[in-house]
Write a protein that holds these residues in place. Structure first.
Motif, PDB file in Angstrom:
ATOM      1  N   THR A 332       0.835  -1.203   0.000  1.00 12.66           N
ATOM      2  CA  THR A 332       0.000   0.000   0.000  1.00 12.66           C
ATOM      3  C   THR A 332       0.866   1.248   0.000  1.00 12.66           C
ATOM      4  N   LEU A 333       0.216   2.382  -0.279  1.00 14.01           N
ATOM      5  CA  LEU A 333       0.883   3.676  -0.273  1.00 14.01           C
ATOM      6  C   LEU A 333       0.660   4.358   1.071  1.00 14.01           C
ATOM      7  N   SER A 334       1.539   5.319   1.392  1.00 16.55           N
ATOM      8  CA  SER A 334       1.389   6.050   2.651  1.00 16.55           C
ATOM      9  C   SER A 334       0.086   6.847   2.666  1.00 16.55           C
ATOM     10  N   GLN A 335      -0.325   7.307   1.497  1.00 15.66           N
ATOM     11  CA  GLN A 335      -1.596   8.015   1.315  1.00 15.66           C
ATOM     12  C   GLN A 335      -1.919   7.970  -0.174  1.00 15.66           C
ATOM     13  N   PRO A 336      -3.144   8.235  -0.563  1.00 17.70           N
ATOM     14  CA  PRO A 336      -3.468   8.224  -2.004  1.00 17.70           C
ATOM     15  C   PRO A 336      -2.558   9.175  -2.781  1.00 17.70           C
ATOM     16  N   GLY A 337      -1.832   8.629  -3.711  1.00 11.81           N
ATOM     17  CA  GLY A 337      -0.886   9.420  -4.481  1.00 11.81           C
ATOM     18  C   GLY A 337       0.454   9.594  -3.798  1.00 11.81           C
ATOM     19  N   GLY A 338       0.652   8.949  -2.627  1.00 10.30           N
ATOM     20  CA  GLY A 338       1.901   9.081  -1.888  1.00 10.30           C
ATOM     21  C   GLY A 338       2.938   8.058  -2.319  1.00 10.30           C
ATOM     22  N   HIS A 339       3.922   7.855  -1.443  1.00  9.80           N
ATOM     23  CA  HIS A 339       5.033   6.949  -1.745  1.00  9.80           C
ATOM     24  C   HIS A 339       4.865   5.639  -0.963  1.00  9.80           C
ATOM     25  N   PRO A 340       5.355   4.529  -1.517  1.00 13.52           N
ATOM     26  CA  PRO A 340       5.321   3.246  -0.788  1.00 13.52           C
ATOM     27  C   PRO A 340       6.505   3.153   0.174  1.00 13.52           C
ATOM     28  N   TYR A 341       6.415   3.823   1.320  1.00  6.92           N
ATOM     29  CA  TYR A 341       7.545   3.890   2.246  1.00  6.92           C
ATOM     30  C   TYR A 341       7.987   2.499   2.707  1.00  6.92           C
ATOM     31  N   ASN A 342       7.032   1.685   3.080  1.00  9.71           N
ATOM     32  CA  ASN A 342       7.384   0.368   3.627  1.00  9.71           C
ATOM     33  C   ASN A 342       8.092  -0.500   2.593  1.00  9.71           C
ATOM     34  N   TRP A 343       7.544  -0.559   1.385  1.00 10.28           N
ATOM     35  CA  TRP A 343       8.175  -1.376   0.350  1.00 10.28           C
ATOM     36  C   TRP A 343       9.549  -0.817  -0.022  1.00 10.28           C
ATOM     37  N   ASN A 344       9.657   0.490  -0.160  1.00 10.49           N
ATOM     38  CA  ASN A 344      10.946   1.077  -0.519  1.00 10.49           C
ATOM     39  C   ASN A 344      12.016   0.748   0.522  1.00 10.49           C
ATOM     40  N   CYS A 345      11.639   0.825   1.806  1.00  6.65           N
ATOM     41  CA  CYS A 345      12.612   0.523   2.855  1.00  6.65           C
ATOM     42  C   CYS A 345      12.975  -0.956   2.872  1.00  6.65           C
ATOM     43  N   VAL A 346      11.984  -1.816   2.670  1.00  2.57           N
ATOM     44  CA  VAL A 346      12.254  -3.255   2.691  1.00  2.57           C
ATOM     45  C   VAL A 346      13.158  -3.658   1.546  1.00  2.57           C
ATOM     46  N   VAL A 347      12.852  -3.234   0.346  1.00  2.07           N
ATOM     47  CA  VAL A 347      13.647  -3.632  -0.806  1.00  2.07           C
ATOM     48  C   VAL A 347      15.034  -2.990  -0.762  1.00  2.07           C
ATOM     49  N   GLN A 348      15.124  -1.772  -0.250  1.00  2.00           N
ATOM     50  CA  GLN A 348      16.427  -1.119  -0.163  1.00  2.00           C
ATOM     51  C   GLN A 348      17.338  -1.817   0.841  1.00  2.00           C
ATOM     52  N   LYS A 349      16.809  -2.137   2.008  1.00  2.00           N
ATOM     53  CA  LYS A 349      17.632  -2.787   3.026  1.00  2.00           C
ATOM     54  C   LYS A 349      18.006  -4.199   2.604  1.00  2.00           C
ATOM     55  N   SER A 350      17.097  -4.910   1.964  1.00  3.10           N
ATOM     56  CA  SER A 350      17.393  -6.278   1.544  1.00  3.10           C
ATOM     57  C   SER A 350      18.425  -6.306   0.420  1.00  3.10           C
ATOM     58  N   THR A 351      18.261  -5.470  -0.562  1.00  2.06           N
ATOM     59  CA  THR A 351      19.227  -5.450  -1.671  1.00  2.06           C
ATOM     60  C   THR A 351      20.585  -4.924  -1.221  1.00  2.06           C
ATOM     61  N   ASN A 352      20.609  -3.939  -0.339  1.00  2.00           N
ATOM     62  CA  ASN A 352      21.886  -3.449   0.175  1.00  2.00           C
ATOM     63  C   ASN A 352      22.622  -4.527   0.958  1.00  2.00           C
ATOM     64  N   LEU A 353      21.878  -5.310   1.731  1.00  2.00           N
ATOM     65  CA  LEU A 353      22.486  -6.407   2.468  1.00  2.00           C
ATOM     66  C   LEU A 353      23.088  -7.435   1.529  1.00  2.00           C
ATOM     67  N   LEU A 354      22.362  -7.782   0.460  1.00  2.00           N
ATOM     68  CA  LEU A 354      22.868  -8.758  -0.498  1.00  2.00           C
ATOM     69  C   LEU A 354      24.037  -8.205  -1.307  1.00  2.00           C
ATOM     70  N   LYS A 355      23.992  -6.917  -1.650  1.00  2.00           N
ATOM     71  CA  LYS A 355      25.100  -6.316  -2.395  1.00  2.00           C
ATOM     72  C   LYS A 355      26.377  -6.289  -1.562  1.00  2.00           C
ATOM     73  N   LYS A 356      26.264  -5.931  -0.321  1.00  2.00           N
ATOM     74  CA  LYS A 356      27.437  -5.919   0.560  1.00  2.00           C
ATOM     75  C   LYS A 356      28.012  -7.326   0.715  1.00  2.00           C
ATOM     76  N   PHE A 357      27.140  -8.291   0.808  1.00  2.00           N
ATOM     77  CA  PHE A 357      27.599  -9.675   0.933  1.00  2.00           C
ATOM     78  C   PHE A 357      28.338 -10.128  -0.324  1.00  2.00           C
ATOM     79  N   SER A 358      27.812  -9.792  -1.492  1.00  2.00           N
ATOM     80  CA  SER A 358      28.487 -10.178  -2.734  1.00  2.00           C
ATOM     81  C   SER A 358      29.829  -9.475  -2.890  1.00  2.00           C
ATOM     82  N   LEU A 359      29.915  -8.210  -2.445  1.00  2.00           N
ATOM     83  CA  LEU A 359      31.194  -7.499  -2.491  1.00  2.00           C
ATOM     84  C   LEU A 359      32.231  -8.149  -1.577  1.00  2.00           C
TER      85      LEU A 359
END
Length: 570
Positions: A332-359
């Motif tokens: 869901t979005l934070s509000q109609p027309g807003g940003h998906p804060y929860n999804w953005n944070c989840v995908v960012q933290k997960s991908t950053n963790l995997l990128k650091k591990f691969s490095l």
């Protein structure tokens, strides 16, 4: 026990550790009652049970309970340090030795020695008619003064043996159950696994203590003679006296009980702390230290408290695969027309963790290849007198230093940075020369095995992160009504492919091959499970997004790598 800014995190951990301590005390009291029942064994069953009940209900038993509670709380303090702090990296054998000689480490070893002596002393005090000054004749349930102190000091030895046998300062790996089970079933399964190992370990500890006492017992006997006149004429450090089956049985039993209690306490802490906890979503992805409630986004960022980060990714993979209602909240979005804060944070933290591990894995593999190439070249090419060629190879293009700017010509030779760089080069060259010596390199050199172990210690986090984001990506085809996941699918695919390539590169390196040949079960299991999870995640995405592969704006090399998954050849 540690400093935690988030109130909800602190309450959660304190609550679970308190339950673990209470359960541990109850189990230890049960073990003590069983020991009293066994050690007071008699053919007169009515008298045997009556005597055992009298001992259990005596004031000595209540004093034992109080002392045992204090000891368990002290042990829980050290357990919390091992579970709640980030793992340390020991670069060399010398660094690990320095870590074991720190004040905190010595305190922990002294604690295990003290707890071993206290447990044996308390258990001896519960024996009927037991005293340190009983008659010299050996009757069941009675000791001579040397036998009493022999068993007492065996408790101190058990603590010393355990502190060296079990490396309590090594990295702590969290063992989460593969299938969700009750605490009783987990404890029973762990008991079946550890019971044979503890029996053998306590047997070796008993044999070592008897051998040490055989050679050193005369000094102890002479010390007792100077303090007491009730020592029997025949000393205990003889083969005939040490091979007393009753004495060996009691010695082994106390060694086994100590190791069982210590391992049970650690197991209970692990069972309670690794229990799945559902976290709520916040209104934003920002970390909120003033909030009284811990959100999922908060715990995914707690790399300083590893157990909380593990619980966060465990909850993430659980909701990604089993909880449709919570997935809808994530999409869901934070509000109609807003940003998906929860999804953005989840995908960012997960991908950053995997990128650091691969490095990190690429850095280990690159260094391993450089070392192998260097050793191969130096082995094949004979040494030459001139040392101006790097790796003993002729350079076709001479090194020409760049011409500095005219205004810096006078300042460069005299600048502080030049002097510091010169000193650093000389220092690095001197260190490299020292480490070229085998003995110095063995003690002070960096161990490649430690690098692999330290990098793979978070393998479970990587498995959960890959499984979570791949499952969420697949479910977004039918549940993401706003299409917020589609923009991150290329990033997710690229991240998973980079981890797969890093694992493939590491598997081909000679370093991991040596580690596999050394039969390191933990490294092998984590590595195999991680490779399977990454491939499974890629297959999950590719098979569901196969009709849309050309619409994901992927680069041509990435699409070529995905062909093996599309053709099921991986």
């Amino acid at each position: 026990m540690i400093e935690m800014d988030n109130k909800g995190c602190r309450e959660l951990l304190i609550h679970r550790m308190t339950l673990a301590v209470i359960t541990s005390i109850m189990l230890q009291l049960f073990v003590v009652c069983c020991v009293v029942l066994l050690t007071n064994l008699s053919t007169d069953y009515a008298h045997w049970l009556e005597e055992t009940w009298t001992i259990i209900m005596s004031p000595r038993m209540w004093a034992y309970i109080i002392m045992l509670t204090l000891v368990t709380f002290l042990q829980s303090f050290f357990c919390s340090k091992n579970y709640l702090r980030p793992p340390l990296y020991y670069k060399s054998r010398f660094a690990k030795l320095c870590m074991t000689l720190r004040i905190q480490s010595l305190h922990q070893r002294a604690f295990y020695i003290a707890i071993g002596g206290i447990l044996v002393w308390l258990q001896l005090s519960l024996r009927k008619e037991s005293s340190s000054t009983t008659d010299c004749s050996i009757v069941y349930g009675m000791y001579s003064i040397e036998e009493y102190y022999f068993l007492l000091f065996s408790g101190l030895w058990s603590g010393l043996y355990f502190s060296f046998k079990i490396d309590t300062f090594a990295e702590k790996y969290f063992q989460f159950p593969i299938i969700a089970q009750s605490k009783f079933l987990q404890l029973r399964r762990r008991f079946y696994i550890m019971f044979p190992t503890l029996m053998i370990s306590s047997l070796w500890s008993t044999l070592y203590f008897m051998a040490i006492y055989y050679f050193m017992g005369s000094y102890f006997h002479e010390a007792l003679l100077s303090f007491s006149t009730q020592v029997e004429v025949k000393p205990l450090d003889t083969v005939s006296r040490l091979l007393n089956l009753s004495l060996i049985w009691q010695l082994w039993l106390y060694q086994f009980i100590f190791m069982l209690i210590i391992n049970y306490t650690n197991t209970l802490f692990e069972i309670y702390l690794t229990e799945w906890t559902p976290f709520k979503f916040g209104l934003s992805g920002a970390y909120t230290p003033d909030s009284s409630e811990t959100t999922l986004i908060d715990v995914l960022s707690m790399d300083k408290i590893p157990i909380m980060q593990y619980l966060g990714y465990l909850d993430l993979v659980t909701l990604a695969q089993k909880d449709k209602m919570r997935r809808s909240m994530l999409f869901t979005l934070s509000q109609p027309g807003g940003h998906p804060y929860n999804w953005n944070c989840v995908v960012q933290k997960s991908t950053n963790l995997l990128k650091k591990f691969s490095l990190d894995l690429n850095a280990i593999s690159t260094k391993s290849q450089d070392q192998s190439c260097y050793s191969t070249l130096t082995a094949r090419v004979p040494p030459v007198q001139q040392s101006k060629y790097i790796y003993h190879m002729r350079k076709l293009v001479p090194d020409i230093a760049p011409i500095p700017v005219s205004e810096d010509v006078r300042e460069a030779p005299y600048s502080g940075s030049f002097i510091q760089k010169f000193i650093k080069q000389k220092k690095d060259a001197f260190i490299a020369y020292l480490l070229s010596k085998p003995l110095i390199n063995y003690i002070f050199g960096e161990q490649d095995d430690n690098k692999i172990r330290y990098a793979l210690q978070n393998g479970q986090l990587m498995i959960w992160a890959a499984e979570a984001i791949s499952s969420l990506t697949v479910f977004s085809l039918s549940e993401d009504s706003y299409g917020i996941v589609q923009k991150d699918v290329p990033v997710i695919i690229n991240t998973l492919l980079s981890v797969k390539q890093a694992l493939d590169k590491l598997s081909k390196s000679a370093m991991l091959a040596r580690k596999m040949q050394a039969d390191d079960k933990l490294i092998r299991e984590i590595f195999i499970s991680l490779r399977s999870a990454i491939k499974r995640s890629l297959y999950r995405i590719v098979t569901n997004f196969e009709p849309y592969i050309n619409d994901l704006s992927l680069e041509l090399p990435i699409i070529e790598q995905l062909q093996s998954f599309l053709n099921y050849k991986e």
